[in-house]
Design an enzyme around this catalytic site. Structure first.
Site, PDB file in Angstrom:
ATOM      1  N   ARG A  44       0.269  -0.540  -4.859  1.00 23.82           N
ATOM      2  CA  ARG A  44       1.009  -0.703  -4.488  1.00 23.82           C
ATOM      3  C   ARG A  44       0.807  -0.185  -3.159  1.00 23.82           C
ATOM      4  O   ARG A  44       0.148  -1.016  -2.024  1.00 23.82           O
ATOM      5  CB  ARG A  44       2.553  -0.380  -4.816  1.00 23.82           C
ATOM      6  CG  ARG A  44       3.762  -1.483  -4.047  1.00 23.82           C
ATOM      7  CD  ARG A  44       3.458  -0.698  -2.366  1.00 23.82           C
ATOM      8  NE  ARG A  44       4.372   0.481  -2.700  1.00 23.82           N
ATOM      9  CZ  ARG A  44       4.833   1.125  -1.419  1.00 23.82           C
ATOM     10  NH1 ARG A  44       4.627   1.137  -0.705  1.00 23.82           N
ATOM     11  NH2 ARG A  44       4.837   2.884  -1.845  1.00 23.82           N
ATOM     12  N   ASP A  45       0.673   1.094  -2.771  1.00 23.57           N
ATOM     13  CA  ASP A  45       0.774   1.554  -1.565  1.00 23.57           C
ATOM     14  C   ASP A  45      -0.204   1.268  -1.421  1.00 23.57           C
ATOM     15  O   ASP A  45      -0.541   1.486  -0.047  1.00 23.57           O
ATOM     16  CB  ASP A  45       1.115   2.850  -1.286  1.00 23.57           C
ATOM     17  CG  ASP A  45       1.625   4.419  -0.549  1.00 23.57           C
ATOM     18  OD1 ASP A  45       1.594   3.139   0.491  1.00 23.57           O
ATOM     19  OD2 ASP A  45       1.747   5.087  -0.713  1.00 23.57           O
ATOM     20  N   HIS A 241       5.415  12.931  -1.747  1.00 24.94           N
ATOM     21  CA  HIS A 241       4.232  11.413  -1.477  1.00 24.94           C
ATOM     22  C   HIS A 241       3.374  12.295  -0.716  1.00 24.94           C
ATOM     23  O   HIS A 241       3.874  12.215   0.328  1.00 24.94           O
ATOM     24  CB  HIS A 241       5.251  10.617  -1.132  1.00 24.94           C
ATOM     25  CG  HIS A 241       4.373   9.318  -1.153  1.00 24.94           C
ATOM     26  ND1 HIS A 241       4.287   8.231  -2.037  1.00 24.94           N
ATOM     27  CD2 HIS A 241       3.104   8.497  -0.284  1.00 24.94           C
ATOM     28  CE1 HIS A 241       3.247   7.119  -1.565  1.00 24.94           C
ATOM     29  NE2 HIS A 241       2.680   8.107  -0.239  1.00 24.94           N
ATOM     30  N   HIS A 243       0.057  12.626   1.599  1.00 26.68           N
ATOM     31  CA  HIS A 243      -1.648  11.743   2.526  1.00 26.68           C
ATOM     32  C   HIS A 243      -2.139  12.992   3.012  1.00 26.68           C
ATOM     33  O   HIS A 243      -1.616  14.074   3.103  1.00 26.68           O
ATOM     34  CB  HIS A 243      -1.164  11.504   3.093  1.00 26.68           C
ATOM     35  CG  HIS A 243      -0.045  10.195   3.165  1.00 26.68           C
ATOM     36  ND1 HIS A 243       0.071   8.979   4.150  1.00 26.68           N
ATOM     37  CD2 HIS A 243       0.451   9.743   1.919  1.00 26.68           C
ATOM     38  CE1 HIS A 243       0.577   8.009   3.161  1.00 26.68           C
ATOM     39  NE2 HIS A 243       0.433   8.251   1.462  1.00 26.68           N
ATOM     40  N   CYS A 274      -3.531   5.315   6.058  1.00 25.31           N
ATOM     41  CA  CYS A 274      -1.648   4.488   6.970  1.00 25.31           C
ATOM     42  C   CYS A 274      -2.185   4.095   7.780  1.00 25.31           C
ATOM     43  O   CYS A 274      -3.065   4.610   8.683  1.00 25.31           O
ATOM     44  CB  CYS A 274      -0.819   6.599   6.995  1.00 25.31           C
ATOM     45  SG  CYS A 274       0.603   6.040   7.443  1.00 25.31           S
ATOM     46  N   ASN A 283      -3.791   8.096   0.723  1.00 31.80           N
ATOM     47  CA  ASN A 283      -2.529   8.962   0.170  1.00 31.80           C
ATOM     48  C   ASN A 283      -3.839   9.892  -0.628  1.00 31.80           C
ATOM     49  O   ASN A 283      -5.268   9.951  -1.452  1.00 31.80           O
ATOM     50  CB  ASN A 283      -2.398   7.723  -1.244  1.00 31.80           C
ATOM     51  CG  ASN A 283      -1.746   6.854  -0.572  1.00 31.80           C
ATOM     52  OD1 ASN A 283      -0.022   7.096  -0.362  1.00 31.80           O
ATOM     53  ND2 ASN A 283      -1.627   6.138  -0.718  1.00 31.80           N
TER      54      ASN A 283
HETATM   55 MG    MG Z   1       1.758   6.309   0.574  1.00 27.75          MG
END
Ligand code: MG
Length: 338
Positions: A44-45, A241, A243, A274, A283
């Protein structure tokens, strides 16, 4: 005049080889969780931030391979309007292709992102058991990413969370820009804690604290988690979460583990940049995370070589090498592209 330094012709120079170092020998550090639940966000991300849109069959196979590699929380897709995230416009086709995996793998959860009530209606129609909502700790990012401010976005989420909980669906709250914001600079911890608590009060069972542009450092992580604890929100309700934009993701993860957090988001192969960060690096790669966790003797249930092979397989489909250091080291991929 003949050259004098031609003893080793270029063709005989050592090929960049793959050192088979196996897996890390576990040496625990005191005070860390014994096991960590990895919330895998690559499908997803990760994919929503990749330039290449993959066929739905490839996405389904990716998720099946992640499950086979031992991941048990795999965020599958997003029921967001296709205009916002064209890479995930096939959510309606994808979910039925993967939902059967829950019967094959005990304990497998396949959450989907739901931005609003319309998204929730779509998720309910597909029998989704886990959803996530996506909030911002800053006004600037809320306006740009959600099209409304923090207060208005909370009003949008309230009925989503309430209806989901009433239907027996688990809800995770994402909170982005928890450390730095490209428009506002450093984000005060009190602001993050205030908005985070509101998401929990709405009915989110878990709050994932996102360092969306990757500027956070371990001291900030410990301070923020300490602030949450002081406000009555313990680490069992929190996930992190991170990065890797500035190379801080694993250091920040270790700081979070030391504060008792045992749920960590990561993206297989480091998928997804991002769009708001200066670097394409995004990520935290799941393989890099698993290497560290297994090296610390922390259980994840993940078969690291199988996972790295999956990321290598997907990188071939995306047409670019994985940015994950562990994937490159374990599969020998990317050594020509450095
Ligand atoms: Mg992310």
């Amino acid at each position: 005049m003949a050259p004098t330094d031609s003893a080793v012709p270029p063709s005989a120079a050592a090929e960049p080889g793959v050192l088979d170092l196996g897996l890390p020998a576990p040496v625990p550090l005191p005070g860390l969780p014994r096991s960590v639940r990895i919330h895998e966000v690559g499908a997803r991300d990760g994919l929503q931030n990749e330039a290449t849109a993959l066929p739905v069959e490839v996405k389904a196979e990716f998720i099946a391979r992640l499950a086979a590699a031992g991941l048990r929380t795999i965020e599958a897709t997003s029921f967001v309007h296709p205009k916002w995230v064209p890479q995930l416009a096939d959510a309606e086709q994808l979910f039925p292709l993967v939902s059967g995996l829950s019967e094959q793998y005990s304990g497998l959860r396949l959450p989907v992102l739901v931005p609003n009530e319309r998204g929730l209606d779509r998720a309910l129609a597909h029998g989704v058991a886990d959803i996530a909502v996506f909030a911002s700790a800053t006004e600037s990012f809320a306006e740009r990413n959600l099209g409304r401010g923090v207060e208005a976005s909370m009003e949008m989420f309230a009925p989503v969370v309430q209806r989901a909980r009433a239907a027996g669906i688990r809800v995770r709250g994402y909170l982005s820009m928890c450390f730095g914001d490209p428009w506002e600079g450093p984000v005060p911890a009190a602001q993050v804690i205030g908005i985070g608590r509101r998401l929990l009060e709405l009915g989110c069972e878990e709050l994932s604290l996102g360092d969306t542009i990757g500027t956070g450092t371990p001291g900030q992580v410990a301070a923020l988690l300490g602030g949450f604890a002081a406000a009555g929100v313990g680490p069992e309700r929190l996930a992190v979460h991170f990065h890797d934009t500035y190379g801080q993701a694993l250091a920040n993860t270790l700081a979070a583990l030391q504060c008792g957090v045992a749920t960590v988001d990561a993206s297989a192969g480091g998928l997804g940049g991002c769009p708001y960060a200066k670097s394409a690096t995004g990520n935290l790669a799941t393989e890099d995370l698993v290497w560290m966790l297994h090296g610390l003797g922390i259980e994840t249930g993940v078969d690291l070589p199988a996972l790295a092979a999956t990321s290598r397989w997907l990188a071939d489909r995306l047409g670019r090498p994985s940015p994950s250091r562990a994937v490159r080291a374990l599969t020998g991929s990317g050594s020509q592209q450095q």
